[in-house]
Design a protein around this motif. Structure first.
Motif, PDB file in Angstrom:
ATOM      1  N   THR A   3      -3.651 -30.357  -0.940  1.00 61.71           N
ATOM      2  CA  THR A   3      -3.578 -31.791  -0.626  1.00 61.71           C
ATOM      3  C   THR A   3      -2.563 -32.536  -1.484  1.00 61.71           C
ATOM      4  O   THR A   3      -2.829 -33.616  -1.950  1.00 61.71           O
ATOM      5  N   SER A   4      -1.442 -31.905  -1.724  1.00 65.45           N
ATOM      6  CA  SER A   4      -0.351 -32.614  -2.393  1.00 65.45           C
ATOM      7  C   SER A   4       0.958 -32.213  -1.733  1.00 65.45           C
ATOM      8  O   SER A   4       1.258 -31.034  -1.604  1.00 65.45           O
ATOM      9  N   VAL A   5       1.691 -33.228  -1.310  1.00 66.52           N
ATOM     10  CA  VAL A   5       2.938 -32.975  -0.598  1.00 66.52           C
ATOM     11  C   VAL A   5       4.107 -33.099  -1.563  1.00 66.52           C
ATOM     12  O   VAL A   5       4.119 -33.970  -2.430  1.00 66.52           O
ATOM     13  N   ASP A   6       5.064 -32.217  -1.421  1.00 67.54           N
ATOM     14  CA  ASP A   6       6.247 -32.198  -2.274  1.00 67.54           C
ATOM     15  C   ASP A   6       7.085 -33.459  -2.040  1.00 67.54           C
ATOM     16  O   ASP A   6       7.754 -33.602  -1.023  1.00 67.54           O
ATOM     17  N   LEU A  80       5.718 -27.135   4.172  1.00 66.56           N
ATOM     18  CA  LEU A  80       5.507 -28.569   4.292  1.00 66.56           C
ATOM     19  C   LEU A  80       4.484 -28.867   5.392  1.00 66.56           C
ATOM     20  O   LEU A  80       3.610 -29.724   5.234  1.00 66.56           O
ATOM     21  N   ALA A  81       4.597 -28.134   6.485  1.00 64.54           N
ATOM     22  CA  ALA A  81       3.645 -28.300   7.584  1.00 64.54           C
ATOM     23  C   ALA A  81       2.226 -28.031   7.113  1.00 64.54           C
ATOM     24  O   ALA A  81       1.292 -28.779   7.439  1.00 64.54           O
ATOM     25  N   PHE A  84       0.856 -30.909   4.975  1.00 69.12           N
ATOM     26  CA  PHE A  84       0.409 -32.048   5.773  1.00 69.12           C
ATOM     27  C   PHE A  84      -0.870 -31.715   6.535  1.00 69.12           C
ATOM     28  O   PHE A  84      -1.739 -32.573   6.700  1.00 69.12           O
ATOM     29  N   ALA A  85      -0.963 -30.493   7.002  1.00 68.81           N
ATOM     30  CA  ALA A  85      -2.184 -30.084   7.709  1.00 68.81           C
ATOM     31  C   ALA A  85      -3.384 -30.162   6.769  1.00 68.81           C
ATOM     32  O   ALA A  85      -4.459 -30.648   7.150  1.00 68.81           O
ATOM     33  N   LEU A  87      -3.628 -32.082   4.175  1.00 62.45           N
ATOM     34  CA  LEU A  87      -3.864 -33.493   3.915  1.00 62.45           C
ATOM     35  C   LEU A  87      -4.666 -34.114   5.058  1.00 62.45           C
ATOM     36  O   LEU A  87      -5.629 -34.866   4.832  1.00 62.45           O
ATOM     37  N   ALA A  88      -4.287 -33.777   6.275  1.00 59.42           N
ATOM     38  CA  ALA A  88      -4.979 -34.326   7.444  1.00 59.42           C
ATOM     39  C   ALA A  88      -6.432 -33.846   7.479  1.00 59.42           C
ATOM     40  O   ALA A  88      -7.348 -34.620   7.771  1.00 59.42           O
ATOM     41  N   SER A  90      -8.240 -32.843   4.940  1.00 56.35           N
ATOM     42  CA  SER A  90      -8.951 -33.524   3.853  1.00 56.35           C
ATOM     43  C   SER A  90      -9.354 -34.926   4.269  1.00 56.35           C
ATOM     44  O   SER A  90     -10.472 -35.375   4.002  1.00 56.35           O
ATOM     45  N   ALA A  91      -8.445 -35.612   4.942  1.00 57.79           N
ATOM     46  CA  ALA A  91      -8.725 -36.981   5.385  1.00 57.79           C
ATOM     47  C   ALA A  91      -9.865 -36.999   6.401  1.00 57.79           C
ATOM     48  O   ALA A  91     -10.707 -37.903   6.395  1.00 57.79           O
TER      49      ALA A  91
END
Lengths: 102, 102
Positions: A3-6, A80-81, A84-85, A87-88, A90-91
């Motif tokens: 859950t951390s994006v570069d 990167l994909a 984000f996946a 992160l989504a 987790s949300a």
DNA sequence: CGGTGGTATCAGTTTCCAGTGATATGACAG
DNA sequence: CTGTCATATCACTGGAAACTGATACCACCG
């Protein structure tokens, strides 16, 4: 779960012209001349952007005589994909997880 | 296969502080006060960034008394993840697809 | 009502970076 | 070796946008 994006990678890809270049390179490996044709950008400008992409590890270069071919590195984009996946997801899980007012 | 990433959304998410906010909101729904605590940013600055995120459709707001809660919209992030996944897959398939020198 | 705390808006400043022109390097053709 | 073409580097500039301070607005509490 990361859950951390570069952030640096994001900044590199957030530029419209660079994203255009990446999209073109996702279809085929091209050299600068092709990219100038496709994007209509000035040679200097393009070279600067390709430098940024190269230094960020987004593209690989392959000299071919006096031409330079640029190839997209799929793993960088794929990673990167995934970020984000994650992160989504987790949300979604934390949808109703609300911290109380102070 | 779309293989096109939303440039505007990328620009919105490419800012370090905004990405930090998004990452925090992926874990739990928070109000501005919490975000000020977590990020250390000034209230005004944070409010401006939240405005950008709101207008880009990345977050939803939910007033609660004099507080305002911010909630991340998972679908927006998920869609971006899909776009990058498509791009990566396209790049893998086109690995040896090299256009001839002019 | 008057005061306090949370949030938003506005205008000004500063910082950063994409775009540009001039120029350098390097490879091929003649 | 000379000219030409493909690419890279450098220094500069204009504009966009992040940050800031002042202030307005609104909801609660006494």
């Amino acid at each position: 779960m990361m859950t951390s994006v570069d952030t640096d990678l994001m900044r590199v890809l957030a530029d419209p012209l660079r994203l255009r270049i990446v999209t073109l390179l996702a279809k085929e490996t091209l050299c600068s001349t092709h990219l100038i044709e496709e994007t209509g950008a000035k040679q200097t400008n393009l070279s600067n952007h390709l430098r940024v992409l190269r230094e960020a590890g987004v593209v690989d270069t392959e000299p071919c005589g006096r031409y330079t071919y640029y190839k997209l590195r799929p793993d960088v984009i794929a990673q990167l994909a995934v970020q984000f996946a994650d992160l989504a997801e987790s949300a979604r899980n934390a949808a109703e997880n609300k911290r109380a007012c102070p």
